[in-house]
Design a protein around this motif. Structure first.
Motif, PDB file in Angstrom:
ATOM      1  N   GLN A 144      19.198  72.383  45.535  1.00  9.11           N
ATOM      2  CA  GLN A 144      20.285  72.222  46.507  1.00  9.11           C
ATOM      3  C   GLN A 144      21.095  70.958  46.224  1.00  9.11           C
ATOM      4  O   GLN A 144      22.315  70.964  46.315  1.00  9.11           O
ATOM      5  CB  GLN A 144      19.735  72.216  47.932  1.00  9.11           C
ATOM      6  CG  GLN A 144      19.169  73.555  48.367  1.00  9.11           C
ATOM      7  CD  GLN A 144      20.145  74.701  48.181  1.00  9.11           C
ATOM      8  OE1 GLN A 144      21.296  74.617  48.581  1.00  9.11           O
ATOM      9  NE2 GLN A 144      19.692  75.771  47.557  1.00  9.11           N
ATOM     10  N   ARG A 195      17.792  79.893  50.629  1.00  5.24           N
ATOM     11  CA  ARG A 195      18.496  78.659  50.270  1.00  5.24           C
ATOM     12  C   ARG A 195      19.131  78.772  48.889  1.00  5.24           C
ATOM     13  O   ARG A 195      18.972  77.909  48.029  1.00  5.24           O
ATOM     14  CB  ARG A 195      17.562  77.457  50.333  1.00  5.24           C
ATOM     15  CG  ARG A 195      17.042  77.199  51.712  1.00  5.24           C
ATOM     16  CD  ARG A 195      16.191  75.971  51.740  1.00  5.24           C
ATOM     17  NE  ARG A 195      15.544  75.874  53.054  1.00  5.24           N
ATOM     18  CZ  ARG A 195      14.406  75.278  53.259  1.00  5.24           C
ATOM     19  NH1 ARG A 195      13.771  74.707  52.269  1.00  5.24           N
ATOM     20  NH2 ARG A 195      13.877  75.226  54.454  1.00  5.24           N
ATOM     21  N   GLN A 212      25.040  70.793  45.257  1.00  3.34           N
ATOM     22  CA  GLN A 212      25.991  69.988  46.031  1.00  3.34           C
ATOM     23  C   GLN A 212      26.789  69.057  45.125  1.00  3.34           C
ATOM     24  O   GLN A 212      28.005  68.919  45.282  1.00  3.34           O
ATOM     25  CB  GLN A 212      25.265  69.184  47.109  1.00  3.34           C
ATOM     26  CG  GLN A 212      24.740  70.041  48.233  1.00  3.34           C
ATOM     27  CD  GLN A 212      23.828  69.268  49.171  1.00  3.34           C
ATOM     28  OE1 GLN A 212      23.504  68.113  48.948  1.00  3.34           O
ATOM     29  NE2 GLN A 212      23.400  69.933  50.236  1.00  3.34           N
ATOM     30  N   GLU A 264      13.115  73.471  45.469  1.00  2.06           N
ATOM     31  CA  GLU A 264      14.285  73.923  46.241  1.00  2.06           C
ATOM     32  C   GLU A 264      15.211  72.765  46.620  1.00  2.06           C
ATOM     33  O   GLU A 264      16.425  72.893  46.583  1.00  2.06           O
ATOM     34  CB  GLU A 264      13.841  74.678  47.491  1.00  2.06           C
ATOM     35  CG  GLU A 264      13.247  76.040  47.188  1.00  2.06           C
ATOM     36  CD  GLU A 264      14.175  76.922  46.367  1.00  2.06           C
ATOM     37  OE1 GLU A 264      15.352  77.070  46.724  1.00  2.06           O
ATOM     38  OE2 GLU A 264      13.724  77.465  45.352  1.00  2.06           O
TER      39      GLU A 264
END
Length: 149
Positions: free
Chosen positions: A101, A61, A105, A97
């Motif tokens: 993310q 990821r 974004q 995590e």
């Protein structure tokens, strides 16, 4: 500038794998590559393809682009600021995590927003080479209107 730096890539992958609390075998399974092959990549003995890097990035990821730069597939000079920003976010041990993310974004959405603002007549306060004429109406800038005939 796109020289191969597989050792640096391997060290980075190992660090990211450990941050994600994955064993070598777990990451290999998640990425769809063999355990020995992934071990060789981490030790700097193999140069993975862009496809393998993408699979590993997806399993971890993290940004595939960061791995491409570290592997010498992408030129680091091109988007150095973006890559460094992403790398710092991804390497921050104080973030989980999901938080990483979300931050990535948000960062990407701001970059896209700012990139679009600089590509053409998006900002009306900066007309390109036009002179204001008293006879102009807002509709006059829409271009010629012709009908078939």
């Amino acid at each position: 500038m796109a020289s191969l730096n597989v050792g640096n890539l391997g060290e980075y992958l190992r660090e990211q794998r450990r941050n994600a609390q994955l064993s070598l075998r777990q990451l290999a399974d998640a990425a769809g590559v063999s355990n020995p092959y992934l071990s060789q990549i981490e030790r700097g003995l193999r140069k993975p393809s862009a496809e393998v890097l993408q699979q590993v990035a997806k399993a971890l990821r993290i940004s595939a682009e960061t791995l491409y730069v570290r592997a010498g597939i992408l030129d680091a000079e091109r988007d150095r600021d973006e890559v460094e920003t992403r790398a710092v976010i991804l390497a921050d041990p104080s973030l989980d995590e999901r938080q990483k993310q979300v931050l990535l974004q948000i960062y990407e959405s701001f970059r896209k927003e700012n990139g679009l603002a600089g590509e053409g007549p998006v900002r009306p306060e900066e007309p390109e080479g036009t002179e204001a004429r008293p006879s102009d109406t807002p509709d006059s800038d829409a271009g010629p209107r012709r009908t078939a005939g």
